[in-house]
Design a protein around this motif. Structure first.
Motif, short mmCIF file in Angstrom:
data_model
loop_
_atom_site.label_atom_id
_atom_site.label_comp_id
_atom_site.label_asym_id
_atom_site.label_seq_id
_atom_site.Cartn_x
_atom_site.Cartn_y
_atom_site.Cartn_z
N LYS A 1 -20.32 51.66 98.01
CA LYS A 1 -19.41 51.55 99.15
C LYS A 1 -17.98 51.49 98.64
CE LYS A 1 -22.63 49.15 102.24
NZ LYS A 1 -22.89 47.89 103.01
N GLU A 2 -17.06 52.06 99.42
CA GLU A 2 -15.65 52.08 99.04
C GLU A 2 -14.80 51.44 100.13
OE1 GLU A 2 -14.47 56.04 98.14
OE2 GLU A 2 -15.77 56.22 96.38
N PHE A 3 -13.78 50.70 99.70
CA PHE A 3 -12.89 50.02 100.63
C PHE A 3 -11.45 50.22 100.16
CE2 PHE A 3 -16.93 47.86 100.37
CZ PHE A 3 -17.25 47.54 101.68
N LEU A 4 -10.52 50.26 101.10
CA LEU A 4 -9.09 50.36 100.77
C LEU A 4 -8.36 49.12 101.28
CD1 LEU A 4 -8.21 54.10 101.54
CD2 LEU A 4 -8.32 53.01 99.29
N PHE A 5 -7.52 48.55 100.41
CA PHE A 5 -6.76 47.36 100.77
C PHE A 5 -5.32 47.49 100.28
CE2 PHE A 5 -11.16 45.83 100.06
CZ PHE A 5 -11.42 45.35 101.34
N ASP A 6 -4.43 46.76 100.97
CA ASP A 6 -3.05 46.67 100.49
C ASP A 6 -2.96 45.73 99.29
OD1 ASP A 6 -1.83 48.39 102.42
OD2 ASP A 6 -2.15 46.83 103.90
N ALA A 7 -3.87 44.76 99.22
CA ALA A 7 -3.91 43.81 98.10
C ALA A 7 -5.33 43.31 97.93
CB ALA A 7 -2.96 42.64 98.34
N VAL A 8 -5.65 42.95 96.70
CA VAL A 8 -6.96 42.37 96.40
C VAL A 8 -6.76 41.09 95.60
CG1 VAL A 8 -9.10 42.63 95.06
CG2 VAL A 8 -8.25 44.53 96.46
#
Length: 440
Positions: free
Chosen positions: A240-247
Motif C-alpha cells: 500500500k502507498e500513502f502520500l503525506f506532507d510530513a511523517v
C-alpha cells in the motif's frame, strides 16, 4: 586534572534534583551538558512541558502559530531558570560540552576548542534517551521525515501527517495535530490497537480517534519512504502507498549511551542498551550511578526525579530506599480525552494467578459528563477477589490523568476498593465515577 566530590553527566531533571541535594550538603559538583538548548533535560525542552502546552492550546482551539509561540516562550523561560539555578551555585561548575569516560572515575569533557579531565569518587549518569529509528529504506535521505522534537518545531501544521508507531508518543502527536487541523494516519505494526491495554478501553480509544477522522492502519509495517514532489511517499509491506506532507517516526526511544565511551569502564550494559544498576541504582562500578532513561525501563520524568531522590538518600546516608520498593507506577497518555493506567490489566492479573473481579463504568454515566458536555470514555477496574485490594485501573476520559494518582495511593497503602466506592466527595466531579466503577 580537576577533582570534584561528584560529576553528573547530563543536565536533566534528575541531575538538577541530585545536584541540589548534594550541594546542600556542601559537595562540590561538576555538571556536564553537551547542548546549551537542553539545560533542564528533555522534559523541559522537547518533551513533557512543550508537548503538553501544544495539547492544551490545541484543545482550547488556539491557533497553531500562537500556541507555538507560547510553547517556545515557556520552554526558553524554563531552560533559563534551570541554567541560572545551577550557575549561581558556588558549589556547581557547569560545563557545556560532551562528557565521556576515560576510566571508571575520570571524565573527559570536550568543550569544542579544548578538553578538560575531571575526576570524582562519585559519578552520576543522566544522559536520557534518544529517538530509536527502525530500519526503513530511505528514512535518512527523505525530506519531510521528523522525530518528535523536529515535528513540534515546524512553523506550520502539515495538512496531512503520517505517524509511524502508535505508542504513547504517536498517540499524543496524533491527537495534538488532528486538533490543529492535520489529517492524521497512524501506522501500527501489530494486529491490535494499544495491544497492552484492556481491550474494552482500547476499543473505546480507537473509536474516539476514528470519530475525529484519525485513520488507524493495523498490520501496517512501513518498509520504504521516499519523496514524490514535495510530499513523502510511504510504502508498507503489503504494497500500500500513502502520500503525506510530513511523517513522524514515533517508534520509541533508546538509552543515550553512544558517546559515553563505556567500553573504557567496567560499567555493564544490557541487551537493549540500558546501563545495568542494582537496587540503589549503582552500576557495576562502585560509586557510579545511572538514573532515568539511560538505564532502560520506564521513560518518565517523574521516574528520573524519583531515581535522583533515591540515589541522594543512599549516598548521603539519610535513607534506605530501594528501586524494588517503588510499586505501582502510573502513566498517562495526553490524548483528548486523556488515558491513564496503573497496575495490572485483567489479562495480566489472571496470568499472574490472581482470582479477580472486574467492572467498567462509562463516563457518560456521570453527572460531570453532562456539565462538561463530554460523555466520551470508559473506566475499568481489576480487584483481587481474595483481598479486596485493587490490582489495577485503566481510565479513559476526562481527568483520567489526575484520577489515576488517587488509585495509585490506594494501591500503595493496601486500601480496599470499597474505600473508594464509599467515599463522600464533592459534586459534580469526575471522581464520583469511583462509586460506580468499584460497585462490584
Amino acid at each position: 586534572m580537576k577533582k570534584y566530590d561528584a560529576i553528573i553527566i547530563g543536565f536533566g531533571q534528575g541531575a538538577r534534583t541530585l545536584a541540589t541535594k548534594l550541594t546542600a550538603n556542601k559537595w562540590k559538583v561538576a555538571l556536564i551538558e553537551k547542548n546549551e538548548l537542553m539545560y533542564g533535560g528533555s522534559c523541559v525542552n522537547i518533551g513533557c512541558i512543550p508537548t503538553k502546552i501544544l495539547e492544551h492550546d490545541a484543545r482550547e482551539q488556539i491557533d497553531y502559530a500562537t500556541a507555538l509561540k507560547r510553547k517556545n516562550e515557556v520552554t526558553q523561560r524554563n531552560r533559563n531558570t534551570e541554567f541560572t539555578s545551577m550557575q549561581k551555585s558556588e558549589q556547581v561548575d557547569l560545563y557545556t560540552g560532551t562528557g565521556s569516560f576515560k576510566s571508571n572515575h575520570v571524565i573527559i569533557v570536550d568543550l569544542g576548542d579544548q578538553t578538560e579531565e575531571l575526576e570524582a569518587e562519585y559519578i552520576f549518569i543522566d544522559t536520557g534517551s534518544e529517538s530509536n529509528y527502525p530500519p526503513i529504506e530511505g528514512l535518512k535521505e527523505t525530506k519531510g521525515i521528523y522525530n518528535s522534537t523536529e515535528l513540534q518545531s515546524l512553523p506550520e501544521v502539515p495538512k496531512s501527517l503520517g505517524i509511524i508507531g502508535a505508542g504513547n508518543i504517536g498517540l499524543e502527536f496524533a491527537s495534538i495535530y488532528e486538533m490543529f487541523g492535520s489529517k492524521v494516519t497512524l501506522f501500527e505494526t501489530g494486529e491490535q490497537f494499544m495491544p497492552k491495554e484492556e481491550r474494552e478501553v482500547a476499543e473505546a480509544v480507537q473509536q474516539v480517534l476514528e470519530d475525529k477522522e484519525i485513520t488507524i492502519q493495523l498490520n501496517a509495517r512501513t518498509n520504504k519512504v521516499s519523496n514524490e514532489k514535495d510530499q513523502v511517499k510511504l510504502e508498507t509491506e503489503d504494497n500500500k502507498e500513502f502520500l503525506f506532507d510530513a511523517v513522524l517516526v514515533a517508534t520509541g526511544r533508546k538509552p543515550n549511551t553512544a558517546y559515553l565511551n563505556l567500553e573504557n569502564t567496567e560499567i555493564v550494559v544490557d541487551e537493549k542498551g540500558g546501563i545495568e544498576v542494582n537496587d540503589y541504582l549503582e552500576t557495576a562500578v562502585e560509586h557510579v550511578f545511572a538514573l532515568g532513561d539511560v538505564k532502560g525501563g520506564y521513560q518518565f520524568t517523574y521516574i528520573t526525579i524519583n531515581d535522583a531522590k533515591l540515589i541522594a538518600d543512599y549516598v548521603l546516608g539519610k535513607g534506605n530506599r530501594k528501586r524494588s520498593e517503588r510499586l505501582h507506577v502510573p502513566y498517562s497518555i495526553f490524548i483528548e480525552p486523556s488515558f491513564a493506567r496503573v497496575g495490572l490489566t485483567e489479562a495480566k492479573a489472571k496470568e499472574q494467578g490472581y482470582q479477580v473481579i472486574t467492572n467498567t463504568a462509562p463516563v457518560s454515566g456521570t453527572t460531570r459528563s453532562d456539565v462538561i458536555n463530554d460523555t466520551r470514555g470508559l473506566y475499568k477496574a481489576v480487584v483481587n477477589k481474595e483481598t479486596d485490594e485493587i490490582l489495577g485501573v485503566t481510565l479513559f476520559g476526562d481527568q483520567a490523568h489526575e484520577l489515576v494518582n488517587q488509585v495509585k495511593m490506594a494501591m500503595d497503602n493496601h486500601i480496599p476498593y470499597t474505600y473508594l466506592r464509599d467515599q463522600v466527595v464533592t459534586h459534580p466531579v469526575m471522581s464520583e465515577i469511583f462509586s460506580t466503577l468499584f460497585d462490584m
